[in-house]
Scaffold this motif. Structure first.
Motif, mmCIF file in Angstrom:
data_model
loop_
_atom_site.group_PDB
_atom_site.id
_atom_site.type_symbol
_atom_site.label_atom_id
_atom_site.label_comp_id
_atom_site.label_asym_id
_atom_site.label_seq_id
_atom_site.Cartn_x
_atom_site.Cartn_y
_atom_site.Cartn_z
ATOM 1 N N VAL A 15 0.795 -1.224 0.000
ATOM 2 C CA VAL A 15 0.000 0.000 0.000
ATOM 3 C C VAL A 15 0.823 1.267 0.000
ATOM 4 O O VAL A 15 1.840 1.308 0.591
ATOM 5 C CB VAL A 15 -0.927 0.000 1.203
ATOM 6 N N GLN A 308 -9.787 -2.231 2.186
ATOM 7 C CA GLN A 308 -9.765 -1.382 3.376
ATOM 8 C C GLN A 308 -9.838 -2.215 4.653
ATOM 9 O O GLN A 308 -9.377 -1.770 5.709
ATOM 10 C CB GLN A 308 -10.935 -0.393 3.340
ATOM 11 N N TRP A 311 -6.091 -2.866 4.966
ATOM 12 C CA TRP A 311 -5.282 -1.646 5.027
ATOM 13 C C TRP A 311 -6.167 -0.482 5.434
ATOM 14 O O TRP A 311 -6.456 0.391 4.602
ATOM 15 C CB TRP A 311 -4.646 -1.338 3.673
ATOM 16 N N GLY A 314 -5.692 2.991 4.066
ATOM 17 C CA GLY A 314 -4.627 2.847 3.088
ATOM 18 C C GLY A 314 -4.990 3.367 1.712
ATOM 19 O O GLY A 314 -6.149 3.400 1.321
ATOM 20 N N ARG A 323 0.113 4.012 4.357
ATOM 21 C CA ARG A 323 -0.785 3.653 5.456
ATOM 22 C C ARG A 323 -0.553 4.598 6.633
ATOM 23 O O ARG A 323 0.563 5.081 6.839
ATOM 24 C CB ARG A 323 -0.549 2.204 5.890
ATOM 25 N N THR A 330 2.248 9.028 8.200
ATOM 26 C CA THR A 330 2.024 7.805 7.442
ATOM 27 C C THR A 330 3.349 7.109 7.171
ATOM 28 O O THR A 330 4.419 7.662 7.402
ATOM 29 C CB THR A 330 1.346 8.113 6.089
#
Length: 393
Positions: A15, A308, A311, A314, A323, A330
């Motif tokens: 991600v 989702q 993640w 994400g 993320r 992040t």
């Protein structure tokens, strides 16, 4: 739900987030155990879920390393897990592919706005698929709409039947072309391994060399990543390595180490936690791509509702996932999982702090088990990246 979902995120899983701006990762002050103790606790928590073997490595901004292992590398012998053990890289290698594509773009060899049809005429067609409408950028970002239809096993019997099957890139793309697109190009997001198989074919068409040769020449050799190797159609791994296991349900733990990865021409890479850390640190530190190309890589879109679950918060860029951290800011990542090996990783935006955790068993029988494993490994990455100060062994 077993293999399809596990394979979907297993052959891949990763991600990337945010736009072109630099994001400063907030670092929380430690209030609990030391970083090294936290790492040991987190690896043990993963093992406690029923994961046979776990190895993790964290590298601090000062270059100090902490490693932790838990469980066994062989359920028959009880052999301990090696902190330098090899594992299949699986979908983490998508970031390698994306890096080469962006290097070629910087050199003027291709454009992210080139169509697939320009590079691979007649390959993406039928059942509503049209390579003249799909761009290289959309392949990189999983917004092409190309449906994934990779072979995969859902039972022990299927594993033993299929483990040595060979599928060329052309054959795998042809399987996808038997399906209508999931959506019109650019109108949605759906993880597509087939998109990265096509990117590997484009690299070969643009350079005259296979994607794995370009990755070796452009990334591995310059960075000295000699523990990252392309295994081709080999069903084995270099030593040392933990045996890989797949949990199919109560009483069905199968050693799945011996297999040829699906999409082997693109995804047949093995690595170690040391090399994987070093690659992501070099990438985010700007040693492989210019600022402009890194900005392209960090242009992200939301992932599907299904992803989702794995993640939360994400977003996906060009072969890189972003993320959120619990301490603010992040991190960047691209996990990978296939054939029993599941690996999560993360690196701060400046490339200075990184973490990798590799698990040698996939609990892929239920969504609940998949999420438990994913969340426990994700917590390890989050704790490692939110830790302030150098860790100590």
């Amino acid at each position: 739900m077993t293999s399809t979902l596990r394979k979907h995120l297993a052959m891949a899983l990763g991600v990337a987030m945010l736009l072109t701006a630099e994001v400063t990762t907030a670092i929380a002050q430690p209030t609990g155990p030391s970083p090294a103790k936290q790492l040991r606790q987190d690896t043990e928590a993963i093992h406690a879920l029923g994961i046979s073997g776990v190895q993790a490595r964290v590298i601090t901004p000062e270059g100090r390393q902490s490693v932790a292992t838990s469980g066994t590398s062989d359920l028959n012998t009880g052999r301990p897990v090696s902190s330098d053990g090899y594992f299949r890289m699986a979908s983490t290698s998508k970031t390698l592919v994306a890096t080469v594509i962006l290097q070629l773009e910087a050199e003027g060899e291709l454009s992210l706005d080139d169509t697939v049809g320009h590079w691979l005429p007649g390959v993406v067609r039928s059942h509503g698929n049209d390579g003249s409408r799909i761009t290289v950028r959309q392949l990189l970002q999983h917004t092409s709409g190309i449906h994934d239809d990779l072979p995969g096993y859902t039972t022990p019997a299927e594993y033993y039947e299929q483990r040595h099957d060979l599928h060329s890139s052309e054959q795998l793309v042809a399987r996808a072309m038997a399906h209508a697109p999931d959506f019109a190009p650019g109108e949605g997001w759906q993880y597509s391994n087939t998109g990265y198989i096509l990117l590997g074919m484009i690299i070969q068409r643009a350079t005259g060399q296979s994607a794995h040769e370009e990755i070796e020449d452009r990334i591995l050799d310059p960075l000295g990543l000699d523990q990252t190797r392309w295994m081709g159609a080999s069903p084995s791994l270099p030593r040392p390595h933990a045996r890989a296991y797949e949990f199919f349900g109560p009483g069905s733990v199968v050693d799945v180490t011996d297999q040829i990865p699906v999409g082997y021409e693109t995804f047949s890479w093995v690595t170690t936690t040391r090399d994987e850390n070093d690659f992501f640190r070099a990438l985010l530190a700007g040693r492989l791509l210019s600022l402009r190309q890194m900005a392209e890589m960090k242009q992200t879109v939301p992932v599907s509702a299904e992803f989702q679950q794995f993640w939360p918060g994400g977003r996906y860029g060009l072969g890189l996932v972003e993320r959120p951290l619990s301490c603010g800011g992040t991190y960047w990542s691209h996990e990978g999982g296939d054939g029993g090996y599941i690996t999560l990783n993360g690196v701060t935006d400046d490339g200075r702090r990184s973490a990798v955790v590799s698990m040698s068993e996939a609990r892929g029988d239920t969504l609940e088990h998949i999420l438990e494993q994913e969340n426990a490994a994700g917590a390890l990455i989050d704790h490692a990246l939110c830790t302030a100060g150098p860790s100590t062994p």
